[in-house]
Design an enzyme around this catalytic site. Structure first.
Site, short mmCIF file in Angstrom:
data_model
loop_
_atom_site.label_atom_id
_atom_site.label_comp_id
_atom_site.label_asym_id
_atom_site.label_seq_id
_atom_site.Cartn_x
_atom_site.Cartn_y
_atom_site.Cartn_z
N TYR A 21 0.81 -1.22 0.00
CA TYR A 21 0.00 0.00 0.00
C TYR A 21 0.85 1.27 0.00
O TYR A 21 0.70 2.10 -0.91
CB TYR A 21 -0.98 -0.01 1.18
CG TYR A 21 -1.72 1.29 1.36
CD1 TYR A 21 -2.72 1.68 0.46
CD2 TYR A 21 -1.42 2.15 2.41
CE1 TYR A 21 -3.39 2.89 0.60
CE2 TYR A 21 -2.09 3.35 2.56
CZ TYR A 21 -3.08 3.71 1.66
OH TYR A 21 -3.73 4.91 1.81
N LYS A 74 1.34 3.78 -3.30
CA LYS A 74 0.93 5.18 -3.15
C LYS A 74 2.10 6.13 -3.37
O LYS A 74 1.93 7.21 -3.97
CB LYS A 74 0.32 5.40 -1.77
CG LYS A 74 -1.00 4.68 -1.53
CD LYS A 74 -2.15 5.26 -2.36
CE LYS A 74 -2.66 6.55 -1.80
NZ LYS A 74 -3.88 7.05 -2.49
#
Length: 223
Positions: free
Chosen positions: A51, A55
């Site tokens: 994650y 990002k």
């Protein structure tokens, strides 16, 4: 990252001149935590989970795309909560067993959060700043309530919002990290994907502080 690239390409193809990207403060998180970190803090050499890694790559792509034909800015809210929260409060509620919340650390680590209205307001301010031609293109900004609190207090508030009360039961951090590493190996070998699975990233965020300076947002976005 491919999705972000497509958004940038479509903005240029259709004459969209401004892009406000929703990133996350987790793009700079590292083991040991962060205290009053500002935008000068670099990405870590290695992220602990997919994650923050994905990002960070998307954010870097968007900021690098800033130019005369497309002004870009990235906002980094942290732990967004509020009515309709599908993540934090439900995840905590699922973790309560017999009135007990078994969790790594003692909960004294300070953590920043962002109410969803605060996050939305920051996006509108960033769009206004771009429209006014202020020199914020190609920059990222931390967005929080500017009110870091002990994790134990935050979890209590979230649980009360879900109609629950639970006793905090501490798990030693080394034991939690070992269990997380095992969980990650099992998921990798079996090819399973679980959004809320135990991970080293989750353990690190539960044990270490993570709060940020919003002075740049105050100065440049009038946040």
């Amino acid at each position: 990252m491919l999705g972000s690239r497509n958004v940038i390409d479509q903005c240029r193809a259709h004459g969209v001149g401004m892009l406000v990207h929703t990133s996350t403060a987790s793009v700079v998180f590292r083991p040991g935590g962060l205290e009053n970190a500002d935008e000068r803090h670099p990405y870590p050499c290695r992220h602990l989970a997919a994650y923050p890694h994905s990002k960070a790559r998307a954010e870097a792509l968007v900021l690098a795309g800033d130019g005369p034909d497309l002004a870009t800015v990235a906002l980094r809210p942290h732990i967004i909560w509020g009515p309709g929260d599908p993540h934090f409060a439900p995840a905590l509620a699922r973790s309560v067993r017999g009135g007990r919340l078994v969790i790594p650390g003692d909960g004294t680590n300070l953590v920043d959060t962002t109410h969803l209205r605060t996050a939305a307001h920051a996006h509108l301010l960033a769009l206004d700043a771009l429209q006014q031609g202020r020199p914020i293109g190609g920059r990222a900004y931390f967005i929080t309530q500017d009110d870091p609190r002990p994790l134990r207090d935050i979890t209590s508030h979230f649980l009360r919002a879900a109609g629950l009360r639970a006793t905090w039961c501490t798990v030693p951090a080394p034991l939690a990290r070992a269990a997380a590493a095992t969980s990650e190996r099992v998921l990798r070998l079996t090819g399973l994907a679980r959004t809320h699975a135990l991970s080293r990233f989750l353990v690190a965020e539960l044990v270490h502080p993570h709060w940020f300076s919003i002075e740049a947002a105050r100065r440049d976005l009038q946040f």
